[in-house]
Design a protein around this motif. Structure first.
Motif, PDB file in Angstrom:
ATOM      1  N   ALA A 280       0.483  -1.335  -0.117  1.00 27.64           N
ATOM      2  CA  ALA A 280       0.121  -0.195  -0.210  1.00 27.64           C
ATOM      3  C   ALA A 280       0.802   1.139  -0.081  1.00 27.64           C
ATOM      4  N   PHE A 281       0.037   2.003  -0.589  1.00 21.82           N
ATOM      5  CA  PHE A 281       0.995   3.965  -0.923  1.00 21.82           C
ATOM      6  C   PHE A 281       1.710   4.181   0.674  1.00 21.82           C
ATOM      7  N   VAL A 282       2.076   4.340   1.049  1.00 26.12           N
ATOM      8  CA  VAL A 282       2.946   5.194   1.994  1.00 26.12           C
ATOM      9  C   VAL A 282       3.594   6.894   1.697  1.00 26.12           C
ATOM     10  N   GLN A 283       2.789   7.414   2.700  1.00 19.91           N
ATOM     11  CA  GLN A 283       3.624   9.015   1.837  1.00 19.91           C
ATOM     12  C   GLN A 283       4.629   9.051   2.475  1.00 19.91           C
ATOM     13  N   ARG A 284       4.308   8.962   3.982  1.00 19.72           N
ATOM     14  CA  ARG A 284       5.783   9.155   4.763  1.00 19.72           C
ATOM     15  C   ARG A 284       7.273   8.580   4.909  1.00 19.72           C
ATOM     16  N   ILE A 285       7.874   8.071   4.874  1.00 22.88           N
ATOM     17  CA  ILE A 285       9.057   7.435   5.279  1.00 22.88           C
ATOM     18  C   ILE A 285      10.152   7.397   5.947  1.00 22.88           C
ATOM     19  N   SER A 286      10.585   6.945   7.197  1.00 24.74           N
ATOM     20  CA  SER A 286      11.581   7.597   7.970  1.00 24.74           C
ATOM     21  C   SER A 286      12.507   6.528   7.720  1.00 24.74           C
ATOM     22  N   ARG A 287      13.688   7.370   7.729  1.00 26.43           N
ATOM     23  CA  ARG A 287      14.580   5.662   7.514  1.00 26.43           C
ATOM     24  C   ARG A 287      15.238   5.797   9.201  1.00 26.43           C
ATOM     25  N   ARG A 288      14.573   6.900   9.937  1.00 23.74           N
ATOM     26  CA  ARG A 288      14.960   6.408  11.145  1.00 23.74           C
ATOM     27  C   ARG A 288      13.681   5.263  12.012  1.00 23.74           C
ATOM     28  N   ASN A 289      12.725   5.553  12.101  1.00 28.33           N
ATOM     29  CA  ASN A 289      11.899   4.611  12.180  1.00 28.33           C
ATOM     30  C   ASN A 289      11.628   3.946  11.196  1.00 28.33           C
ATOM     31  N   ASP A 290      11.370   3.391   9.994  1.00 33.43           N
ATOM     32  CA  ASP A 290      11.039   3.068   9.434  1.00 33.43           C
ATOM     33  C   ASP A 290      10.793   1.584   7.893  1.00 33.43           C
ATOM     34  N   LEU A 291      12.403   2.019   7.913  1.00 35.77           N
ATOM     35  CA  LEU A 291      13.457   1.153   7.084  1.00 35.77           C
ATOM     36  C   LEU A 291      14.631   1.752   7.171  1.00 35.77           C
ATOM     37  N   GLY A 292      15.537   0.872   7.406  1.00 34.23           N
ATOM     38  CA  GLY A 292      16.513   1.145   7.011  1.00 34.23           C
ATOM     39  C   GLY A 292      17.803   1.079   5.824  1.00 34.23           C
ATOM     40  N   ASP A 293      18.449   0.153   5.780  1.00 40.99           N
ATOM     41  CA  ASP A 293      18.857   0.701   3.776  1.00 40.99           C
ATOM     42  C   ASP A 293      17.927   0.437   3.049  1.00 40.99           C
ATOM     43  N   SER A 294      16.858  -0.658   3.128  1.00 39.54           N
ATOM     44  CA  SER A 294      16.244  -0.605   2.377  1.00 39.54           C
ATOM     45  C   SER A 294      15.407   0.536   2.109  1.00 39.54           C
ATOM     46  N   ILE A 295      15.487   1.499   2.481  1.00 36.91           N
ATOM     47  CA  ILE A 295      14.758   2.815   2.100  1.00 36.91           C
ATOM     48  C   ILE A 295      15.543   3.645   0.723  1.00 36.91           C
ATOM     49  N   MET A 296      16.611   3.128   0.374  1.00 34.47           N
ATOM     50  CA  MET A 296      17.254   3.443  -0.758  1.00 34.47           C
ATOM     51  C   MET A 296      16.068   3.338  -2.013  1.00 34.47           C
ATOM     52  N   THR A 297      16.544   1.431  -2.149  1.00 36.85           N
ATOM     53  CA  THR A 297      15.141   0.560  -2.727  1.00 36.85           C
ATOM     54  C   THR A 297      13.302   1.551  -2.895  1.00 36.85           C
ATOM     55  N   ALA A 298      13.342   2.018  -1.880  1.00 33.96           N
ATOM     56  CA  ALA A 298      11.730   2.336  -1.421  1.00 33.96           C
ATOM     57  C   ALA A 298      11.587   4.132  -2.551  1.00 33.96           C
ATOM     58  N   ILE A 299      13.297   4.679  -1.923  1.00 29.95           N
ATOM     59  CA  ILE A 299      13.137   5.607  -3.141  1.00 29.95           C
ATOM     60  C   ILE A 299      13.542   5.960  -4.098  1.00 29.95           C
ATOM     61  N   ALA A 300      14.288   4.770  -4.901  1.00 29.05           N
ATOM     62  CA  ALA A 300      14.328   4.454  -6.252  1.00 29.05           C
ATOM     63  C   ALA A 300      12.953   4.450  -6.884  1.00 29.05           C
ATOM     64  N   LEU A 301      12.039   3.202  -6.451  1.00 26.09           N
ATOM     65  CA  LEU A 301      11.203   3.133  -6.955  1.00 26.09           C
ATOM     66  C   LEU A 301       9.579   4.664  -6.973  1.00 26.09           C
ATOM     67  N   ALA A 302      10.245   4.803  -6.331  1.00 30.81           N
ATOM     68  CA  ALA A 302       9.185   6.066  -6.087  1.00 30.81           C
ATOM     69  C   ALA A 302       8.301   6.906  -7.035  1.00 30.81           C
ATOM     70  N   PRO A 303       9.557   7.235  -7.832  1.00 28.27           N
ATOM     71  CA  PRO A 303       8.893   8.063  -9.473  1.00 28.27           C
ATOM     72  C   PRO A 303       7.576   7.028 -10.156  1.00 28.27           C
ATOM     73  N   PHE A 304       7.388   5.822 -10.316  1.00 27.98           N
ATOM     74  CA  PHE A 304       6.523   4.518 -10.128  1.00 27.98           C
ATOM     75  C   PHE A 304       5.491   4.931  -9.530  1.00 27.98           C
ATOM     76  N   GLU A 305       4.828   5.628  -8.423  1.00 25.76           N
ATOM     77  CA  GLU A 305       4.029   5.663  -7.697  1.00 25.76           C
ATOM     78  C   GLU A 305       3.254   6.384  -8.251  1.00 25.76           C
ATOM     79  N   GLU A 306       2.222   6.768  -9.814  1.00 29.84           N
ATOM     80  CA  GLU A 306       1.144   7.893 -10.053  1.00 29.84           C
ATOM     81  C   GLU A 306       0.030   7.261  -9.852  1.00 29.84           C
ATOM     82  N   GLY A 307      -0.166   8.248  -9.700  1.00 30.66           N
ATOM     83  CA  GLY A 307      -2.258   9.516  -9.153  1.00 30.66           C
ATOM     84  C   GLY A 307      -1.511   8.718  -7.682  1.00 30.66           C
ATOM     85  N   ALA A 308      -0.822   8.767  -6.790  1.00 27.68           N
ATOM     86  CA  ALA A 308      -0.478   8.731  -5.444  1.00 27.68           C
ATOM     87  C   ALA A 308       0.567  10.294  -4.481  1.00 27.68           C
TER      88      ALA A 308
END
Length: 430
Positions: A280-308
């Motif tokens: 599910a689309f998550v509008q705000r993601i924290s490196r401190r509380n939500d994800l570790g190194d995989s936040i890099m993957t989430a950032i790279a994929l973010a442009p594909f979240e069309e309509g969100a």
């Protein structure tokens, strides 16, 4: 043959049904190696990652005089079974002022911090050094905590290279800030029982830091007098294939399904929750509380979240202090691909964008290479510079990307300078 210095990922056109295995957790492997060295007797680590960072740790332990045996793992090419003969807290070797015992840590943050604390328990003089980037990364909080415990750490600028005067266990109390890196606290906690150290961890969310929590939980579970310990797969490495599966399924045109087998369930790895951010689309993601190194993957994929709408990634300050300034690096390379990305302080706002091909600068950072490689499965013309940098954590990443399903994604990977398709053996990073 080594990986070419520039490769191109060819987008997939057919549906992919894959079940991917990934190597062992880098974070757990390097913590387990320290604990095994401090234990009494022989400890067998199964499923241990065998990559540049873990090899540096093994060689560091061998330099200190520990017996370490390494055997291949038939289940996963980049895993090993590692046997460490611990000496109950004793460090076998030490150097002198005239000839310090040299410990090389490359650009491995865990090895640099963990081995610095470990050699304080020895008797002798140790010189810890790495590559240029490692000499730029912060160490001051760790050095100050060790000095508070009574150890002498000589460094021109409180970074590596540093000379450590090992003086054996010294009971005492220290305070360490994890504002710049949780590895400072983990280094001290791993050695605290043998050293007689009481470690007070301070900094934002100090008690809830996922990597500090991993360390304390691992210490509790680890065999103290020898035995066996199973290391689970690396969730950060798994995030690339979870992300690839999500990316390939967009529009539901390909009917693709990519699953990472034996997904970590211990709760020790914060990145084990990565798959939930793709459901599910998550509008705000924290490196401190939500994800570790995989936040890099989430950032790279973010442009594909069309309509969100745009995604906002916050608390990214530690990303600036790792293999490169990852905040600037990923913003720069996504922009190069046509994404709209706004950088403000330690926050990135990534807008839905139509991407195009580009030559991606990896900044010698394994996670930059892998994040952008998966974009190439969907976007034509993605070329990766210095792809061999993935050897730091996932040497056979490109082999898994290219292997035929179900054990790989079946991607074609080209030598970008000759347009020649690379064979399986040419895709291993060494």
């Amino acid at each position: 043959m080594p990986l070419p210095d520039l490769i191109e990922i060819v987008p997939l056109e057919k549906p992919v049904l894959a079940e991917i295995t990934v190597p062992g957790s880098k974070s757990i492997t390097n913590r387990a190696l320290i604990l095994a060295a401090l234990a009494e007797g022989e400890t067998t680590l199964r499923g241990a990652l065998w990559s540049e960072d873990t090899q540096v740790m093994v060689e560091g332990l061998r330099a200190l005089g520990f017996e370490v045996e390494v055997a291949e793992d038939p289940q996963e090419f980049c895993n090993r079974t590692i046997i460490v003969r611990g000496l109950g807290g004793k460090i076998p070797r030490g150097g002198t002022l005239e000839a310090p015992l040299e410990i090389f840590v490359g650009n491995a943050g865990t090895a640099a911090r963990f081995l610095t604390a470990l050699v304080c328990l020895g008797n002798g003089i140790y010189r810890v050094q790495g590559v240029k980037r490692m000499h730029q990364r912060p160490q001051e909080a760790l050095f100050n905590a060790l000095r508070e415990l009574g150890y002498c750490i000589d460094s021109v600028n409180d970074k590596l290279p540093a000379t450590v005067h090992g003086n054996g266990p010294r009971a005492g109390t220290c305070c360490v800030s994890i504002a710049e890196s949780s590895q400072f606290a983990s280094a001290l906690l791993l050695c605290a029982k043998v050293g007689g150290w009481r470690v007070n961890v301070v900094g934002e969310n100090a008690e809830e830091s996922p990597y500090v929590a991993m360390t304390t939980q691992l210490i509790e579970k680890f065999p103290k007098c020898g035995g066996e310990f199973q290391i689970e797969p690396d969730a950060s490495s798994g995030s690339y294939f979870v992300g690839a599966g999500w990316l390939l399924s967009l529009g539901d045109a390909t009917q693709s399904s990519v699953r990472v087998t034996s997904w970590p369930t211990s709760g020790w790895q914060i990145d084990a929750v990565f798959s939930k951010t793709r459901v599910a689309f998550v509008q705000r993601i924290s490196r401190r509380n939500d994800l570790g190194d995989s936040i890099m993957t989430a950032i790279a994929l973010a442009p594909f979240e069309e309509g969100a709408g745009p995604q906002v990634f916050v608390d990214l300050e530690r990303l600036r202090l790792q293999e490169c300034d990852r905040v600037e690096a990923i913003r720069s390379e996504l922009t190069r691909c046509g994404a709209k990305v706004v950088e403000e302080d330690d926050t990135l706002e990534v807008f839905p964008s139509r991407l195009h091909g580009a030559e991606i600068e990896t900044y010698h950072d394994h996670r930059m290479a892998m994040c952008f490689a998966i974009l190439g499965l969907k976007v034509s013309g993605i070329k990766i510079k210095n792809p061999a940098c993935v050897k730091k954590s996932f040497p056979n990443f490109f082999q898994k990307l290219a292997a035929p399903p179900p054990h790989g994604l079946g991607a074609t990977i080209l030598d970008a300078r000759t347009a020649r398709a690379l064979a399986h053996d040419e895709l291993f990073a060494e």
